[in-house]
Every structure is written in C-alpha cells, then in structure tokens.
Design an enzyme around this catalytic site. Sequence first.
Site, PDB file in Angstrom:
ATOM      1  N   PHE A  30      11.047   6.033   5.540  1.00  0.00           N
ATOM      2  CA  PHE A  30      10.881   6.523   4.132  1.00  0.00           C
ATOM      3  C   PHE A  30      10.929   8.048   3.929  1.00  0.00           C
ATOM      4  CE2 PHE A  30       9.199   3.577   1.136  1.00  0.00           C
ATOM      5  CZ  PHE A  30       9.100   3.983   0.014  1.00  0.00           C
ATOM      6  N   ASP A  66       1.281  -2.808   7.941  1.00  0.00           N
ATOM      7  CA  ASP A  66       0.354  -1.984   7.149  1.00  0.00           C
ATOM      8  C   ASP A  66      -1.114  -2.496   7.287  1.00  0.00           C
ATOM      9  OD1 ASP A  66       2.460  -0.531   6.157  1.00  0.00           O
ATOM     10  OD2 ASP A  66       2.232  -1.157   4.159  1.00  0.00           O
ATOM     11  N   HIS A  70      -3.949   1.670   4.326  1.00  0.00           N
ATOM     12  CA  HIS A  70      -2.706   2.388   3.894  1.00  0.00           C
ATOM     13  C   HIS A  70      -2.897   2.501   2.207  1.00  0.00           C
ATOM     14  CE1 HIS A  70       1.555   3.519   3.703  1.00  0.00           C
ATOM     15  NE2 HIS A  70       1.702   2.300   3.097  1.00  0.00           N
TER      16      HIS A  70
END
Length: 220
Positions: A30, A66, A70
Amino acid sequence: MQTAPASRPPHAPRRLWDISPPVHAGAPVFPGDTAYQQTWAATLGPGCPVNVATITLSPHVGAHADAPLHYSPDGATAGEVSLDAYLGPCRVIHAIDVGPLVLIAHLQHAVEHLPPRVLVRTYQQQPQDAFDSALPAFHPDTLSWLADLGVQLVGIDSASVDPAHSKTLDAHQVLRHRNLRVLENLLLDDVPEGDYELIALPLKLTTADASPVRAVLREL
C-alpha cells in the site's frame, strides 16, 4: 457451482494450492507502507557457519491477516486472535472482473450449504509487480450478508477489503462490528471455484495489527 477436483487414488496425498504471493523486495505494498527489505546479519564464510537474515517489512506485505487492532483502537492484536477461523472448510467463489465492488449478486450463485470461510477471487491474474490503486473490494452490505449466512472469515485476492482511496473503511468496520476475521492479498489465480480446507495461520505477534500468513488450500 463448479466444485474443487475430488478424484484421486486412495491414500494419495491431498493436493495443495499455495495461495500466498511471493514476498521479496519488489512485492507491492500500500502506498506509504513499509516494503520488504532484507540485509544479512551474518554470512557463511571463514569463522561463520551460517547465513542469518535481518528483515524489515509491514505485516500487510503479501498474504496477511488483519487483526481487529488494525481498524479498532481497542481491538485484539494478531497474536491474541483465536486461530479457529483460519483453519477449516472454506469455499472459493469467483467474482472475476465484476467491477470496483463485490456485490451480493456476484456471490449468490455459490452460497448453498456455505462453509464458515469464504475466499473471493476478483482478478483474472493478480497484479504482483505494482500496487493496484483501482483494487477490487467488498461492498459493506456483502460482508454483512455473508455474516448473516454464518461466515466467520472472508478473504480476497486484492490488497484490501475496502477501496484503496477509502478513508472511512466501511468494509473494515463491518468486520469489526460482526466479529469477522479477514485475509487479504491472496493468490487465487489457479484455484477453481469450489470447496477446500483452508490453512492460513497468523504468527503470534503479540503487539501487531496484522500478520503475514503462508496461506494454502488443501483438497477435501
């Protein structure tokens, strides 16, 4: 719905599908996240009998789970979540090239007798050389619908269950409120639609918001 290959000789090992993309210095992350980096703390040579690597990476590199931390300030860490959701019967459903969001209509053909784990393939071929800023994601209503059907874990072959530009993370908030576990960035290019056993255990990272996984599917 097409089912996973089921014919094999008696006592033959069950086939495995490795659904983890390769992790290396060029693996996409990302924008702004920490890419994979590796140096050598020790190398084979006179006076040194081993190679020892030092690695730096975001826990969101490659296939990963995740943790609630998160997307929730008081959420559990990767090392605190129960492992039950990451191991057991699952269904791979194809929703290839359906657009920016996976909708309920894209999955309805494959939800009869649904197991508690659902992985959705959205790419014809997952991009592995660069981050996809137009990544396919889940519509929040789709995740709520899957939770209503008894699903405990959802997975996708893109880098996020939310669009890359989202600041509200509506799909992640459904994960939070419905207590769903999630796997992202799975490599499903070669996996037929059908039922499998999922094995994708997160590491026991006691303070982390996510964990890399070596995700595999095993023939039932």
